[in-house]
Design a protein around this motif. Structure first.
Motif, PDB file in Angstrom:
ATOM      1  N   TYR A 200      -6.963   5.600  36.570  1.00 40.14           N
ATOM      2  CA  TYR A 200      -7.022   4.206  36.998  1.00 40.14           C
ATOM      3  C   TYR A 200      -5.898   3.906  37.992  1.00 40.14           C
ATOM      4  O   TYR A 200      -4.800   4.468  37.894  1.00 40.14           O
ATOM      5  CB  TYR A 200      -6.893   3.268  35.806  1.00 40.14           C
ATOM      6  CG  TYR A 200      -8.106   3.243  34.898  1.00 40.14           C
ATOM      7  CD1 TYR A 200      -8.976   2.156  34.918  1.00 40.14           C
ATOM      8  CD2 TYR A 200      -8.380   4.282  34.033  1.00 40.14           C
ATOM      9  CE1 TYR A 200     -10.089   2.112  34.077  1.00 40.14           C
ATOM     10  CE2 TYR A 200      -9.493   4.261  33.195  1.00 40.14           C
ATOM     11  CZ  TYR A 200     -10.340   3.169  33.225  1.00 40.14           C
ATOM     12  OH  TYR A 200     -11.446   3.128  32.408  1.00 40.14           O
ATOM     13  N   ARG A 201      -6.212   2.975  38.898  1.00 40.93           N
ATOM     14  CA  ARG A 201      -5.251   2.584  39.925  1.00 40.93           C
ATOM     15  C   ARG A 201      -5.096   1.065  39.922  1.00 40.93           C
ATOM     16  O   ARG A 201      -6.083   0.329  39.954  1.00 40.93           O
ATOM     17  CB  ARG A 201      -5.733   3.053  41.296  1.00 40.93           C
ATOM     18  CG  ARG A 201      -4.888   2.563  42.476  1.00 40.93           C
ATOM     19  CD  ARG A 201      -5.386   3.187  43.770  1.00 40.93           C
ATOM     20  NE  ARG A 201      -4.628   2.719  44.936  1.00 40.93           N
ATOM     21  CZ  ARG A 201      -4.536   3.373  46.097  1.00 40.93           C
ATOM     22  NH1 ARG A 201      -5.178   4.521  46.249  1.00 40.93           N
ATOM     23  NH2 ARG A 201      -3.826   2.894  47.090  1.00 40.93           N
ATOM     24  N   ALA A 202      -3.847   0.601  39.862  1.00 39.71           N
ATOM     25  CA  ALA A 202      -3.544  -0.826  39.947  1.00 39.71           C
ATOM     26  C   ALA A 202      -2.494  -1.039  41.025  1.00 39.71           C
ATOM     27  O   ALA A 202      -1.692  -0.142  41.321  1.00 39.71           O
ATOM     28  CB  ALA A 202      -3.043  -1.362  38.607  1.00 39.71           C
ATOM     29  N   HIS A 203      -2.492  -2.222  41.600  1.00 35.35           N
ATOM     30  CA  HIS A 203      -1.505  -2.586  42.607  1.00 35.35           C
ATOM     31  C   HIS A 203      -0.626  -3.714  42.073  1.00 35.35           C
ATOM     32  O   HIS A 203      -1.092  -4.546  41.278  1.00 35.35           O
ATOM     33  CB  HIS A 203      -2.187  -3.044  43.899  1.00 35.35           C
ATOM     34  CG  HIS A 203      -2.952  -1.967  44.596  1.00 35.35           C
ATOM     35  ND1 HIS A 203      -3.921  -2.229  45.538  1.00 35.35           N
ATOM     36  CD2 HIS A 203      -2.884  -0.615  44.474  1.00 35.35           C
ATOM     37  CE1 HIS A 203      -4.419  -1.087  45.978  1.00 35.35           C
ATOM     38  NE2 HIS A 203      -3.812  -0.096  45.352  1.00 35.35           N
ATOM     39  N   GLY A 204       0.629  -3.724  42.503  1.00 31.61           N
ATOM     40  CA  GLY A 204       1.560  -4.757  42.064  1.00 31.61           C
ATOM     41  C   GLY A 204       2.401  -5.265  43.215  1.00 31.61           C
ATOM     42  O   GLY A 204       2.563  -4.591  44.247  1.00 31.61           O
ATOM     43  N   PHE A 205       2.934  -6.463  43.025  1.00 29.09           N
ATOM     44  CA  PHE A 205       3.682  -7.143  44.085  1.00 29.09           C
ATOM     45  C   PHE A 205       4.886  -7.857  43.467  1.00 29.09           C
ATOM     46  O   PHE A 205       4.774  -8.465  42.401  1.00 29.09           O
ATOM     47  CB  PHE A 205       2.798  -8.183  44.788  1.00 29.09           C
ATOM     48  CG  PHE A 205       1.415  -7.691  45.112  1.00 29.09           C
ATOM     49  CD1 PHE A 205       1.129  -7.115  46.332  1.00 29.09           C
ATOM     50  CD2 PHE A 205       0.397  -7.795  44.169  1.00 29.09           C
ATOM     51  CE1 PHE A 205      -0.152  -6.660  46.625  1.00 29.09           C
ATOM     52  CE2 PHE A 205      -0.881  -7.344  44.451  1.00 29.09           C
ATOM     53  CZ  PHE A 205      -1.164  -6.775  45.680  1.00 29.09           C
ATOM     54  N   ILE A 206       6.020  -7.773  44.156  1.00 28.44           N
ATOM     55  CA  ILE A 206       7.212  -8.503  43.729  1.00 28.44           C
ATOM     56  C   ILE A 206       7.709  -9.322  44.912  1.00 28.44           C
ATOM     57  O   ILE A 206       8.084  -8.770  45.953  1.00 28.44           O
ATOM     58  CB  ILE A 206       8.332  -7.563  43.244  1.00 28.44           C
ATOM     59  CG1 ILE A 206       7.823  -6.628  42.142  1.00 28.44           C
ATOM     60  CG2 ILE A 206       9.518  -8.372  42.718  1.00 28.44           C
ATOM     61  CD1 ILE A 206       8.853  -5.624  41.660  1.00 28.44           C
ATOM     62  N   SER A 207       7.712 -10.632  44.759  1.00 29.11           N
ATOM     63  CA  SER A 207       8.152 -11.547  45.812  1.00 29.11           C
ATOM     64  C   SER A 207       9.611 -11.925  45.598  1.00 29.11           C
ATOM     65  O   SER A 207       9.965 -12.520  44.579  1.00 29.11           O
ATOM     66  CB  SER A 207       7.279 -12.806  45.817  1.00 29.11           C
ATOM     67  OG  SER A 207       7.867 -13.821  46.601  1.00 29.11           O
ATOM     68  N   ALA A 208      10.446 -11.592  46.560  1.00 36.21           N
ATOM     69  CA  ALA A 208      11.865 -11.943  46.455  1.00 36.21           C
ATOM     70  C   ALA A 208      12.067 -13.454  46.566  1.00 36.21           C
ATOM     71  O   ALA A 208      12.990 -14.005  45.949  1.00 36.21           O
ATOM     72  CB  ALA A 208      12.662 -11.225  47.540  1.00 36.21           C
ATOM     73  N   LYS A 209      11.226 -14.125  47.335  1.00 28.38           N
ATOM     74  CA  LYS A 209      11.381 -15.576  47.494  1.00 28.38           C
ATOM     75  C   LYS A 209      11.054 -16.301  46.192  1.00 28.38           C
ATOM     76  O   LYS A 209      11.741 -17.258  45.818  1.00 28.38           O
ATOM     77  CB  LYS A 209      10.501 -16.089  48.636  1.00 28.38           C
ATOM     78  CG  LYS A 209      10.786 -15.466  49.986  1.00 28.38           C
ATOM     79  CD  LYS A 209      12.249 -15.565  50.385  1.00 28.38           C
ATOM     80  CE  LYS A 209      12.678 -16.980  50.712  1.00 28.38           C
ATOM     81  NZ  LYS A 209      14.068 -17.045  51.186  1.00 28.38           N
ATOM     82  N   LEU A 210      10.030 -15.860  45.480  1.00 33.34           N
ATOM     83  CA  LEU A 210       9.724 -16.470  44.187  1.00 33.34           C
ATOM     84  C   LEU A 210      10.755 -16.062  43.136  1.00 33.34           C
ATOM     85  O   LEU A 210      11.023 -16.813  42.197  1.00 33.34           O
ATOM     86  CB  LEU A 210       8.323 -16.077  43.729  1.00 33.34           C
ATOM     87  CG  LEU A 210       7.169 -16.693  44.535  1.00 33.34           C
ATOM     88  CD1 LEU A 210       5.830 -16.149  44.048  1.00 33.34           C
ATOM     89  CD2 LEU A 210       7.191 -18.211  44.440  1.00 33.34           C
ATOM     90  N   ALA A 211      11.337 -14.874  43.294  1.00 31.43           N
ATOM     91  CA  ALA A 211      12.383 -14.433  42.363  1.00 31.43           C
ATOM     92  C   ALA A 211      13.593 -15.349  42.436  1.00 31.43           C
ATOM     93  O   ALA A 211      14.285 -15.573  41.434  1.00 31.43           O
ATOM     94  CB  ALA A 211      12.788 -12.990  42.665  1.00 31.43           C
TER      95      ALA A 211
END
Length: 318
Positions: A200-211
């Motif tokens: 299985y393959r999943a993608h993820g995102f981390i936003s520094a502005k929302l952090a």
């Protein structure tokens, strides 16, 4: 805690062997599937649950979150969404800690009119609860309104690399539940649904502005990546078979807003079948005579590292 200054996008690859990675309650607990393509699915909620559980295990020996005011708190690692949790009780603690008075008519269901006081409530929840400052939360309940928080970390549904073929396994029970059952044949039949093998393959995102808004820090990011690599090691059950993270490929941008679209970076990670050491796309018609995949080495993962966009680094965490 060090503020997160970089945007991150990542690809997570994990496998299941003879297990049900994410049952669908609307389909008799069959493994989730795309009904049009028969590709397997694992929900983002399922992955987040495993991350929450890992953080709870990893940080369980640390002092729990307290009812102290926000300015007296460091970042804590309590988990907000837990099994059988009464969320209103946790949210009420934010009101108590910050000495925020409820509305005379609507009580705790109405946020304070002063923006600063309302912000104290959501900030306190972020400071105390790892999953709130990571994934965000809707906390606008009638019992104790703490507003809404949009989290910096988002995950997609995971999709299998190839179509899956769930197998239904019949099992029997030899023990009796009650004395009356011993008067006849006590054996009862049951069924288990498994995927013999699926990558299985999943993608993820981390936003520094929302952090910046939730307080999600560099330490939190490292804990998140640690959880993604290790979470299946602490989620064993007979129903799930053998699950394991196989690769975590991270694209790090040198700024908060990023230097390239996420989809363009994800396209650099390709997964194909291993046919005598040769890479073949999973939709290659020549795969018709190739046996179905039953192990990770039946695949080849290629990563295009050439000519990465300026300001983007590629990091393999596993």
């Amino acid at each position: 805690m060090t503020t997160l200054a970089n945007r991150y996008d990542f690809v997570l690859l994990f496998e299941v062997v003879n297990g049900n990675p994410n049952g669908d309650p609307d389909a008799g607990n069959l493994p989730r599937m795309d009904p049009e393509t028969n590709f397997g699915l694992v929900s983002d909620v399922s992955l987040k649950r495993k991350i929450r559980n890992y953080v709870s295990f990893a940080k369980g020996d640390e002092p729990p979150a307290t009812d102290k005011p926000l300015e007296d708190l460091g970042q804590r690692y309590e988990i907000f969404v837990t099994e059988r949790a009464i969320l209103d009780q946790k949210q009420r603690r934010a009101w108590t800690a910050n000495a925020v008075q409820p509305d005379k008519k609507e009580g705790y269901s109405r946020l304070p009119k002063e923006d600063a006081e309302a912000r104290k409530l959501s900030d306190w929840m972020c400071a105390n609860f790892f999953d709130v400052r990571t994934f965000g939360a809707v906390m606008s309940t009638k019992g104790a309104n703490c507003g809404q928080v949009r989290g910096p970390v988002q995950l997609t549904f995971a999709s299998s690399v190839e179509q899956i073929m769930p197998a239904e396994i019949t099992i029997t029970r030899m023990a009796a539940t009650t004395e009356d059952e011993t008067k006849g044949d006590i054996r009862t039949m049951g069924r288990k649904h498994i995927v013999p093998y699926g990558l299985y393959r999943a993608h993820g995102f981390i936003s520094a502005k929302l952090a910046e808004r939730t307080g999600f820090s560099e330490a939190d990011k490292e804990l998140l990546f640690e959880a993604l690599v290790t979470m299946f090691e602490h989620d064993r059950s007979a129903a799930r078979g053998e699950m394991a993270t196989r690769k975590l490929i991270v694209f790090k941008h040198d700024c908060a807003l990023g230097k390239a679209p996420a989809h363009a970076l994800f396209d650099r990670v390709r997964i194909g079948r291993n046919v005598d050491g040769e890479f073949r796309a999973v939709d290659d018609p020549r795969l018709g005579n190739v046996p179905p995949a039953r192990k990770f080495s039946d695949y080849i993962v290629t990563i295009d590292r050439d000519n990465l966009p300026a300001g983007v680094d590629l990091i393999e965490r596993l």
